[in-house]
Design a protein around this motif. Structure first.
Motif, PDB file in Angstrom:
ATOM      1  N   SER A 146      -3.388 -20.059  54.979  1.00 23.67           N
ATOM      2  CA  SER A 146      -3.807 -19.558  53.676  1.00 23.67           C
ATOM      3  C   SER A 146      -5.144 -20.185  53.333  1.00 23.67           C
ATOM      4  O   SER A 146      -5.399 -21.337  53.691  1.00 23.67           O
ATOM      5  CB  SER A 146      -2.774 -19.916  52.600  1.00 23.67           C
ATOM      6  OG  SER A 146      -3.254 -19.628  51.308  1.00 23.67           O
ATOM      7  N   PRO A 147      -6.053 -19.461  52.658  1.00 26.80           N
ATOM      8  CA  PRO A 147      -7.324 -20.068  52.261  1.00 26.80           C
ATOM      9  C   PRO A 147      -7.168 -21.142  51.197  1.00 26.80           C
ATOM     10  O   PRO A 147      -8.077 -21.950  50.981  1.00 26.80           O
ATOM     11  CB  PRO A 147      -8.142 -18.892  51.733  1.00 26.80           C
ATOM     12  CG  PRO A 147      -7.122 -17.877  51.328  1.00 26.80           C
ATOM     13  CD  PRO A 147      -5.981 -18.034  52.280  1.00 26.80           C
ATOM     14  N   GLY A 148      -6.017 -21.153  50.513  1.00 22.47           N
ATOM     15  CA  GLY A 148      -5.770 -22.146  49.478  1.00 22.47           C
ATOM     16  C   GLY A 148      -4.405 -22.793  49.658  1.00 22.47           C
ATOM     17  O   GLY A 148      -3.489 -22.212  50.247  1.00 22.47           O
ATOM     18  N   ALA A 149      -4.301 -24.030  49.175  1.00 19.24           N
ATOM     19  CA  ALA A 149      -3.035 -24.751  49.264  1.00 19.24           C
ATOM     20  C   ALA A 149      -2.961 -25.771  48.140  1.00 19.24           C
ATOM     21  O   ALA A 149      -3.974 -26.107  47.507  1.00 19.24           O
ATOM     22  CB  ALA A 149      -2.903 -25.450  50.621  1.00 19.24           C
TER      23      ALA A 149
ATOM     24  N   LEU B 217      -3.572 -32.360  44.821  1.00 17.58           N
ATOM     25  CA  LEU B 217      -4.817 -31.611  44.910  1.00 17.58           C
ATOM     26  C   LEU B 217      -4.520 -30.174  45.316  1.00 17.58           C
ATOM     27  O   LEU B 217      -3.869 -29.928  46.329  1.00 17.58           O
ATOM     28  CB  LEU B 217      -5.764 -32.255  45.927  1.00 17.58           C
ATOM     29  CG  LEU B 217      -7.137 -31.598  46.096  1.00 17.58           C
ATOM     30  CD1 LEU B 217      -7.906 -31.608  44.784  1.00 17.58           C
ATOM     31  CD2 LEU B 217      -7.939 -32.317  47.186  1.00 17.58           C
ATOM     32  N   GLN B 218      -4.982 -29.255  44.487  1.00 20.40           N
ATOM     33  CA  GLN B 218      -4.929 -27.829  44.797  1.00 20.40           C
ATOM     34  C   GLN B 218      -6.349 -27.392  45.101  1.00 20.40           C
ATOM     35  O   GLN B 218      -7.264 -27.653  44.312  1.00 20.40           O
ATOM     36  CB  GLN B 218      -4.377 -27.036  43.609  1.00 20.40           C
ATOM     37  CG  GLN B 218      -4.287 -25.538  43.848  1.00 20.40           C
ATOM     38  CD  GLN B 218      -3.839 -24.779  42.613  1.00 20.40           C
ATOM     39  OE1 GLN B 218      -3.836 -25.322  41.508  1.00 20.40           O
ATOM     40  NE2 GLN B 218      -3.457 -23.530  42.789  1.00 20.40           N
ATOM     41  N   ALA B 219      -6.575 -26.761  46.231  1.00 15.31           N
ATOM     42  CA  ALA B 219      -7.936 -26.397  46.601  1.00 15.31           C
ATOM     43  C   ALA B 219      -7.965 -25.069  47.333  1.00 15.31           C
ATOM     44  O   ALA B 219      -6.972 -24.640  47.930  1.00 15.31           O
ATOM     45  CB  ALA B 219      -8.568 -27.483  47.471  1.00 15.31           C
ATOM     46  N   GLU B 220      -9.123 -24.439  47.263  1.00 22.71           N
ATOM     47  CA  GLU B 220      -9.338 -23.184  47.971  1.00 22.71           C
ATOM     48  C   GLU B 220     -10.764 -23.164  48.502  1.00 22.71           C
ATOM     49  O   GLU B 220     -11.716 -23.448  47.764  1.00 22.71           O
ATOM     50  CB  GLU B 220      -9.098 -22.000  47.042  1.00 22.71           C
ATOM     51  CG  GLU B 220      -9.134 -20.665  47.758  1.00 22.71           C
ATOM     52  CD  GLU B 220      -8.559 -19.533  46.914  1.00 22.71           C
ATOM     53  OE1 GLU B 220      -8.843 -18.376  47.249  1.00 22.71           O
ATOM     54  OE2 GLU B 220      -7.831 -19.809  45.937  1.00 22.71           O
TER      55      GLU B 220
ATOM     56  N   GLY C 124     -11.556 -27.243  43.658  1.00 28.13           N
ATOM     57  CA  GLY C 124     -10.339 -28.041  43.698  1.00 28.13           C
ATOM     58  C   GLY C 124      -9.891 -28.448  42.309  1.00 28.13           C
ATOM     59  O   GLY C 124     -10.724 -28.769  41.455  1.00 28.13           O
ATOM     60  N   ILE C 125      -8.593 -28.418  42.091  1.00 31.54           N
ATOM     61  CA  ILE C 125      -7.982 -28.898  40.852  1.00 31.54           C
ATOM     62  C   ILE C 125      -7.194 -30.157  41.201  1.00 31.54           C
ATOM     63  O   ILE C 125      -6.232 -30.099  41.978  1.00 31.54           O
ATOM     64  CB  ILE C 125      -7.036 -27.841  40.234  1.00 31.54           C
ATOM     65  CG1 ILE C 125      -7.737 -26.488  40.058  1.00 31.54           C
ATOM     66  CG2 ILE C 125      -6.477 -28.356  38.900  1.00 31.54           C
ATOM     67  CD1 ILE C 125      -8.877 -26.492  39.084  1.00 31.54           C
TER      68      ILE C 125
END
Length: 236
Positions: A33-36, A182-185, A227-228
């Motif tokens: 996935s491009p984000g995780a 960390l949530q990032a895409e 990133g969050i």
């Protein structure tokens, strides 16, 4: 894909554990996935063989019977901050508070003790007339992807989406700041030698928990990654 990883001591955050963003990026590479979104449950040991276990919903990182981190696919809908001028962030970086006081001065990402070609040297400072902090970044050849040496490997993109968030709010007295989640895409590849801009700001906070957003912009001004972060303050 190999289900074992080892965090080399070069990629430390605190002296005896892996940099949170770098570790999150390695785990994200096991997710199609491009984000995780990755949650760190324990400090990640250095120079130690760790196991990736795949689940229906994502993956876990374990050492023996201890779960160190969990990761799953995720997409970000949050709008990134506006990209400032390169000269603005270069000036802001000169006011990086980590030059004066730093919890982990040998951190791979933001440690001022790390030299060029060794650490990432991400030194964000306050941008005048803004609630943002920012800094420039030019990735060197040691960060190249094994699959295409023209581009930065994705775990390093994740790494630079971590530490700037920790400098978006005041340094706590007698406490350190640690990444909890960390949530990032990744939206676009970043070229080796590209002149990039990094910006971050705090979104909200409650008690010892702080939520931040960090964005990476390429030389064209396009947002390459966002990133969050969730940061926790802890007693020394």
């Amino acid at each position: 894909m190999e289900n074992k990883i080892v965090i080399d001591k070069r990629f430390c955050g605190p002296p005896t554990s892996g940099n949170g963003g770098y570790v999150c990026g390695l785990l994200a590479s096991f997710i199609d996935s491009p984000g995780a979104i990755v949650r760190l449950l324990k400090p990640i040991p250095l120079d130690t063989e760790l196991e990736i276990q795949k689940k229906a919903w994502g993956i876990i990182l374990v050492e023996g019977d201890t779960v160190l981190a969990v990761a799953r696919p995720s997409r970000i809908t949050f709008e990134p901050p506006l990209c400032p001028d390169y000269k603005e962030v270069k000036a802001a970086s000169e006011k990086y508070r980590g030059f004066i006081s730093h919890w982990f001065p040998d951190c791979f990402v933001c440690g001022p003790h790390r030299g060029p070609g060794d650490g990432l040297r991400i030194f964000p400072g306050p941008i005048e007339g803004s609630d943002l902090i920012g800094c420039p970044w030019i990735p060197d050849a040691s960060l190249a992807s094994k699959s295409n040496s023209k581009y930065v490997s994705t775990e390093f993109i994740w790494a630079i989406l971590d530490c700037p968030g920790a400098f978006t709010f005041p340094e706590p007295v007698g406490e350190v700041i640690l990444l909890g989640e960390l949530q990032a895409e990744i939206l676009k590849s970043v070229s080796i030698g590209e002149r990039c801009v990094i910006v971050a700001r705090e979104i909200t906070h409650k008690g010892r928990k702080h939520h931040t957003v960090t964005a990476l912009y390429g030389e064209s001004g396009a947002c390459c990654a966002i990133g969050i972060g969730t940061f926790l303050t802890a007693s020394i």
